[in-house]
Design a protein around this motif. Structure first.
Motif, PDB file in Angstrom:
ATOM      1  N   GLN A  56       0.805  -1.211   0.000  1.00  0.00           N
ATOM      2  CA  GLN A  56       0.000   0.000   0.000  1.00  0.00           C
ATOM      3  C   GLN A  56       0.841   1.266   0.000  1.00  0.00           C
ATOM      4  N   SER A  57       1.928   1.293   0.776  1.00  0.00           N
ATOM      5  CA  SER A  57       2.699   2.539   0.854  1.00  0.00           C
ATOM      6  C   SER A  57       4.166   2.263   1.139  1.00  0.00           C
ATOM      7  N   ASP A  79      -4.719   3.824  -2.683  1.00  0.00           N
ATOM      8  CA  ASP A  79      -5.885   3.385  -1.928  1.00  0.00           C
ATOM      9  C   ASP A  79      -6.191   1.939  -2.285  1.00  0.00           C
ATOM     10  N   LEU A  80      -6.480   1.166  -1.281  1.00  0.00           N
ATOM     11  CA  LEU A  80      -6.941  -0.195  -1.500  1.00  0.00           C
ATOM     12  C   LEU A  80      -8.450  -0.155  -1.693  1.00  0.00           C
ATOM     13  N   PRO A  81      -9.047  -1.210  -2.227  1.00  0.00           N
ATOM     14  CA  PRO A  81     -10.502  -1.195  -2.450  1.00  0.00           C
ATOM     15  C   PRO A  81     -11.276  -0.767  -1.199  1.00  0.00           C
ATOM     16  N   GLY A  82     -12.196   0.177  -1.395  1.00  0.00           N
ATOM     17  CA  GLY A  82     -13.019   0.673  -0.290  1.00  0.00           C
ATOM     18  C   GLY A  82     -12.386   1.782   0.523  1.00  0.00           C
ATOM     19  N   GLN A  83     -11.181   2.192   0.173  1.00  0.00           N
ATOM     20  CA  GLN A  83     -10.503   3.246   0.919  1.00  0.00           C
ATOM     21  C   GLN A  83     -10.562   4.571   0.167  1.00  0.00           C
TER      22      GLN A  83
END
Length: 169
Positions: A56-57, A79-83
């Motif tokens: 992610q980062s 961003d991951l899904p839903g973020q």
């Protein structure tokens, strides 16, 4: 567990993370940015985060790792899904007005938002699916960014920094 064994296990875990980061980078699963022309050295991979097997980062530090000293930190995340992640505004910058500007990222010029006050500053931009947060203490200087093309020197400097902290360098 004896203290020496705990230290050995900690080192083993760090090296496992380093191998996973290098592998993810080589496979194109981890993208990160750095200053094109850093004026603080050395540059090192400071931290990275993996969530459910997805990178992610990651953060590259130019200069000191100590927040009270001059430094630049470049954090790349997606961003991951839903973020819809919003990074924190650095202390002392919440009341500072945002300045709109354009910064160079590789061969592109992209819009960015900059806040600065009392020697600290923070710049936010996005490139495709990646967000980039550049923050620092001291003069911002040239904030042109580039994609990291070789992560190995950044990982090596991380190893060296940690060894200096442990007094084993």
């Amino acid at each position: 567990m004896h203290r020496v064994e705990a230290g050995d296990r900690t080192q083993e875990l760090r090296e496992g993370l380093n191998r996973r980061v290098i592998q993810a980078f080589a496979e194109g699963r981890l993208v990160l940015y750095r200053l094109r022309s850093p004026w603080h050295t050395p540059s090192a991979l400071a931290e990275c985060h993996e969530v459910n097997g997805v990178w992610q980062s990651a953060m590259v530090v130019h200069g000191s790792w100590k927040t009270a000293e001059d430094h630049i930190r470049v954090t790349t995340w997606r961003d991951l899904p839903g973020q819809d992640f919003e990074p924190d505004v650095l202390p002392g910058l919440a009341a500072a007005p945002e300045e709109e500007l354009r910064v160079g990222v590789d061969d592109l010029t992209v819009p960015a938002l900059l806040r600065r006050a009392s020697g600290v500053w923070q710049l936010r931009t996005a490139v495709g699916e990646h967000h980039v947060l550049v923050s620092g203490r001291g003069a911002p200087g040239d904030l042109a960014l580039e994609t990291v093309d070789d992560i190995a020197p950044l990982v090596e400097e991380r190893r060296a920094h940690l060894a200096r902290l442990r007094g084993t360098a």
